[in-house]
Design an enzyme around this catalytic site. Sequence first.
Site, PDB file in Angstrom:
ATOM      1  CG  HIS A 175       2.063  -8.251   0.943  1.00  0.00           C
ATOM      2  ND1 HIS A 175       1.234  -9.219   1.220  1.00  0.00           N
ATOM      3  CD2 HIS A 175       1.911  -7.394   1.762  1.00  0.00           C
ATOM      4  CE1 HIS A 175       0.619  -8.899   2.225  1.00  0.00           C
ATOM      5  NE2 HIS A 175       1.109  -7.921   2.556  1.00  0.00           N
ATOM      6  CB  SER A 230       9.675   2.376   5.038  1.00  0.00           C
ATOM      7  OG  SER A 230       8.269   1.969   5.403  1.00  0.00           O
ATOM      8  CG  ASP A 261      -1.958  -1.079   1.198  1.00  0.00           C
ATOM      9  OD1 ASP A 261      -2.097  -1.840   0.397  1.00  0.00           O
ATOM     10  OD2 ASP A 261      -2.927  -0.855   2.051  1.00  0.00           O
TER      11      ASP A 261
END
Length: 651
Positions: free
Chosen positions: A509, A597, A453
């Site tokens: 992911h 990040s 995301d």
Amino acid sequence: MGHGASKAGDSEFSGDSSDGSRSSSSRLSRLKQRLRRHSHRHHSHHHHRHNSKLLDPEDFTGIALLKLISAEMMFKDKWLACVSFGEQTFRTGISDHTDKPIWKAEKKLLLERNGPHVARISVFETNRLSKNNLIGYCEINVFDFLTEDADSDAEVFDLLDPSSPDKSVGKIFLSCDIEDPIETEKGFARRILSIVDYNEDGMLSFPEFSDLINAFGNQLAADKKEELFKAADKNGDNVVSMDELAALLALHQEKEPLINCCPVCGETLDVSDHLNNMIHLTLCFDEGTGNQVMTGGFLTDKQASNGWMFKLSEWAHFSSYDIGLKSGSSSQHIVVFDRRTKRLVEELIDRKIILSMRAIYQSKMGLGLMDIGVKELLQNISENQGKKMNSVESAKDIPQFIEFFKDQINLSEVKYPLEHFKTFNEFFIRELKPGARHIANREHDDIAVCAADSRLMAFKNVEDSLRFWIKGRKFSIEGLLGKEICPTSFMGGSLVIFRLAPQDYHRFHFPVSGTIEKFVDIPGCLYTVNPIAVNSQYCNVFTENKRVVSIISTKYFGKVAYVAIGATMVGSITFTKKKGEYVHKGDEFGYFSFGGSTVICVFEKDTIEIDEDLLKNSARSLETLVSVGMTLGVSKKEPESPNLEKCVLKS
């Protein structure tokens, strides 16, 4: 009866006297003033662009008239509503102090087959000087809305709580209709006549008609105004009615266009492009049905809802809104493109933090500070903040954090209730409910998906990334991957940057399926990964920050370098998979602790064809807001075929 008095007996079309010339000049001057006043009433000073790209006839679906009628709220206040559609946002006026605001405001929306379909309506209370408070919102698919069989003129939609979309905080009453192209064209003629008709009798005398033709900027038409007037005056009463003017314009736009420039904004029109001219004129001259026309020219609903204190700072150039590289006052507001709704949204970030980042990362003085200890200071801040966020006392900061980002954190997706989290960091690395993120084409390993995301930038090669986004003077694939990984196979390859902001789901992911070959830890600094630093020429965020590089060996994409980069407040990168494991795209790979990040994926040359919409936005220096599992691109690499010479046929 105005200029030349719209009477049947006034048949003189022209005169030679200097008084007549001065009168004509005066009329034209007043006409231009009226058009300018009209333009200023309905268009903000920010961006006067309705249709920056030209549409093909196959893409044009129609023009919809969206009306915000009223709302029912749970408490009394002065309310305003904003409509965001694509890259434009519009706002209503402010209602009376009530719990049942009435706006009766409307706006025309250009509908494209492959353009935005979802309109977001946001409702704000306006009891603050510089910042109005978002109370509720709803999202409607305009195409679905138009095709529904409605029992009444207005439809009722629930206004949802920004933090918990499963909770209703009010209702809003809307209507939406699509205009017939012919009626749209005639409607434009009627609306422009209402401004040129000085004496407001619904008819144009020849002097009024002459001023109108002059405003169209067509010299050929201006030279034969008498002929045109007679052609329009079908009943021979020496005046032109609204219907007669509409018929004349419609006829000539098909054969010999009369309008060479927009009489409202002055933009030159391509006389051969009938469709885009009609769209431009209709949206530029938006008078609607007589209801209040919403103010436009905003990029986001947050910008449109700002109070007068913010508008003063914008006027004084302390802050500004724009798309593109973030430097100077434009870095005050980070605008990204939401891929799901195809609209612009503003990233929420504390203004004091922005000012400090600008001071450190976008100045030579800041660069000097880096050399005398700021790097070490950022490291210490991150370590201390990490300890604080792991303490039991930090749990009290969770509600305040959710309130600040209430429009960008969906609690209904979170796997556990808030009382489950005993520290702030536990909430920050929260898991989502199973199925909260759909993995596109899960069974097809030749299709890559988004890894986080995040706000995404994608480039076909490093050179493009340096042109459009990364301004650090020392960025390179070799510098990014470090000394232990041979960069040769990645030279000339595609680069995808996933930037996570503090409000995001912070687990990352796999974009592809394959085997994890290795992990390489690279120590470094903890600069922010915010665009303010990435767009700065004074630091090299991605090649100097602490990071972990992993290599994933795949069937369809060759080797993929997966770089997890720490940032300010993010000292900890945790992986949930191990070397040698076979992983599937969409599987969780790990998580970042508190802060912003970034993940960067580097593909080998000619192995992936990145989705075109991601490349187009990136070429505009515009980040795309994506979710885990959205499509990223397709493989260009043929899977290796078995060696037939070594195959043995069994009888």
